[in-house]
Design a protein around this motif. Structure first.
Motif, mmCIF file in Angstrom:
data_model
loop_
_atom_site.group_PDB
_atom_site.id
_atom_site.type_symbol
_atom_site.label_atom_id
_atom_site.label_comp_id
_atom_site.label_asym_id
_atom_site.label_seq_id
_atom_site.Cartn_x
_atom_site.Cartn_y
_atom_site.Cartn_z
ATOM 1 N N GLU A 182 0.833 -1.216 0.000
ATOM 2 C CA GLU A 182 0.000 0.000 0.000
ATOM 3 C C GLU A 182 0.868 1.267 0.000
ATOM 4 N N ALA A 183 1.895 1.292 -0.823
ATOM 5 C CA ALA A 183 2.801 2.442 -0.841
ATOM 6 C C ALA A 183 2.043 3.754 -1.092
ATOM 7 N N TYR A 184 0.947 3.680 -1.864
ATOM 8 C CA TYR A 184 0.246 4.914 -2.278
ATOM 9 C C TYR A 184 -1.134 5.038 -1.666
ATOM 10 N N VAL A 185 -1.453 4.235 -0.668
ATOM 11 C CA VAL A 185 -2.848 4.125 -0.194
ATOM 12 C C VAL A 185 -3.395 5.434 0.369
ATOM 13 N N LEU A 203 -0.773 -9.585 5.112
ATOM 14 C CA LEU A 203 0.325 -8.686 5.482
ATOM 15 C C LEU A 203 0.194 -7.423 4.630
ATOM 16 N N VAL A 204 0.161 -6.271 5.286
ATOM 17 C CA VAL A 204 0.021 -4.987 4.582
ATOM 18 C C VAL A 204 1.336 -4.222 4.725
ATOM 19 N N ILE A 205 1.816 -3.680 3.616
ATOM 20 C CA ILE A 205 3.101 -2.958 3.647
ATOM 21 C C ILE A 205 2.874 -1.500 3.234
ATOM 22 N N GLN A 206 3.389 -0.577 4.035
ATOM 23 C CA GLN A 206 3.241 0.854 3.729
ATOM 24 C C GLN A 206 4.595 1.560 3.854
ATOM 25 N N THR A 207 4.609 2.829 3.507
ATOM 26 C CA THR A 207 5.865 3.575 3.504
ATOM 27 C C THR A 207 5.666 5.016 3.960
ATOM 28 N N PHE A 208 6.729 5.618 4.484
ATOM 29 C CA PHE A 208 6.737 7.051 4.797
ATOM 30 C C PHE A 208 7.237 7.868 3.603
ATOM 31 N N SER A 209 7.611 7.193 2.510
ATOM 32 C CA SER A 209 8.259 7.892 1.400
ATOM 33 C C SER A 209 7.313 8.781 0.607
ATOM 34 N N LYS A 210 6.050 8.411 0.547
ATOM 35 C CA LYS A 210 5.137 9.098 -0.376
ATOM 36 C C LYS A 210 4.275 10.117 0.372
ATOM 37 N N SER A 211 3.305 9.641 1.144
ATOM 38 C CA SER A 211 2.362 10.576 1.781
ATOM 39 C C SER A 211 2.987 11.355 2.931
ATOM 40 N N ARG A 212 4.125 10.899 3.457
ATOM 41 C CA ARG A 212 4.766 11.616 4.573
ATOM 42 C C ARG A 212 5.995 12.385 4.109
ATOM 43 N N ARG A 218 14.091 6.923 4.340
ATOM 44 C CA ARG A 218 14.015 5.467 4.199
ATOM 45 C C ARG A 218 13.339 4.790 5.393
ATOM 46 N N VAL A 219 12.031 4.897 5.452
ATOM 47 C CA VAL A 219 11.265 4.186 6.484
ATOM 48 C C VAL A 219 10.026 3.554 5.848
ATOM 49 N N GLY A 220 9.904 2.256 6.012
ATOM 50 C CA GLY A 220 8.707 1.549 5.571
ATOM 51 C C GLY A 220 8.280 0.596 6.671
ATOM 52 N N PHE A 221 7.072 0.049 6.564
ATOM 53 C CA PHE A 221 6.620 -0.860 7.620
ATOM 54 C C PHE A 221 5.616 -1.868 7.098
#
Ligand code: PLP
Length: 351
Positions: A182-185, A203-212, A218-221
């Motif tokens: 969900e990089a762009y969710v 398992l859901v994967i998101q990132t701080f790179s886009k909306s934050r 370099r932080v994802g979760f």
């Protein structure tokens, strides 16, 4: 090439990231970064954390996992953090996606997935998007496969599945793992995170790179039930104990705590996406219905490669993929109104 290479290195086809130009003045709409800076609270938190650079960071990034958990409505033990979501994805491939039966993902999706399969020796099958370039969930009913990997909204199309479609996949496949990138969710789609409590196969994967606005930090979760997170931790602790440094922990915590900044910048991007979609349409582009911070568009009479090259010559970078089905498309990051205006002005001159 060298005789000292391990055999697998000869077989790799590495991912090629979008260009990061060295010169100023380029309108950079090629790597889906946020067009706004991070919250000022992020910079303050990083400055203060810099006083502790002498020390190793918390290997469990406890503060950050707690902040993500509180924001997402899950327990901190259900959160795994890594050095960008690319690293979280890489650990997911190694920890959870390598089985006797192949992994399934769409034929048009994030191009890092086949690269990880090559690195870790994972068999995969591609499921075609439907003619409107949407993920066709019926195509994932292949009993011969072990796992489903979906990007939602999908990249590079920007088209999203509703949460209920993910819920239906989970219910239909209780014994197959479903991983949702969900990089762009945050730009308008529905997250599958609320389904984690009921489904041990999600398992859901998101990132701080886009909306934050933190691509450089370099932080994802990942969020999932405890046994899935434990698998990721086992791989991480066999690879690098400190993937998220102390500046990244402090910055990401501050970003998640500044809800006002997040809502404001996200609203601006969504408003610019609407204007960009309308303007591209008026120039003769077909624009897919994006819920991400980019538009995926093709012109009715001009080739994607030519347009990308001509834009580049005029100082506007967009992403073009030389790949079947999408070679006439341009993937255009939603910039500020000013950046999008410049893109449209240059395109108007070209078309
Ligand atoms: C679909 C998708 N997933 C994951 C990533 C990786 O993002 P990051 O490693 O910056 O968190 C990207 C980056 O562009 C992406 O497009």
């Amino acid at each position: 090439m060298s005789r000292f290479w391990s055999p697998v290195v000869h077989t790799l086809s590495p991912y090629v990231p979008g260009e990061q130009p060295k010169q100023d003045g380029v309108v950079k709409l090629n790597t889906n970064e946020n067009s706004y800076p991070p919250s000022p609270r992020v910079l303050a938190a990083i400055t203060s954390a810099a006083e502790r650079l002498r020390l190793y960071p918390d290997p469990h990034a406890t503060r950050l996992r707690e902040a993500i958990a509180a924001y997402s409505g899950v327990a901190p033990e259900q959160v795994f953090v890594g050095n960008g979501s690319d690293e979280v994805l890489a650990h997911t491939f190694q920890a959870l996606l390598k089985h006797d039966r192949p992994l399934l993902f769409p034929d048009v999706t994030y191009s890092f997935y086949p690269v990880y399969c090559g690195l870790y020796g994972i068999a995969y099958e591609e499921v075609p998007l439907d003619p409107a370039m949407r993920i066709d969930t019926a195509g994932y009913r292949r009993p011969s496969s072990a796992i489903l990997l979906l990007c939602n909204p999908n990249a590079p199309t920007g088209i999203a599945l509703p949460r209920e479609a993910i819920a239906a996949l989970l219910a239909e496949n209780p014994d197959r793992l479903v991983v949702v990138d969900e990089a762009y969710v945050d730009f308008g789609a529905e997250s599958a995170v609320p389904l984690v409590a009921r489904h041990d196969n999600l398992l859901v994967i998101q990132t701080f790179s886009k909306s934050r606005s933190l691509a450089g930090l370099r932080v994802g979760f990942a969020i999932g039930q405890r046994p899935l997170i434990e698998a990721l931790e086992r791989v991480k602790d066999s690879f690098n104990s400190y993937p998220v440094d102390c500046l990244a922990i402090a910055g990401a915590v501050a970003a998640i705590e500044d809800e006002e900044w997040f809502i404001e910048t996200r609203a601006r991007i969504i408003a610019s996406r609407d204007v960009l979609t309308r303007d591209l349409g008026q120039l003769g582009f077909e624009v897919l219905p994006s819920l991400a911070n980019f538009a995926f568009a093709r012109h009715r009479s001009r080739s994607g490669a030519d347009l990308a090259a001509a834009l580049r010559q005029r100082g506007v970078l967009v992403r073009h993929f030389r790949k079947p089905r999408i070679e006439d498309f341009l993937r255009i990051t939603v910039g500020t109104n000013e950046q999008c205006g410049r893109l449209i002005e240059v395109l108007r001159g070209l078309i």
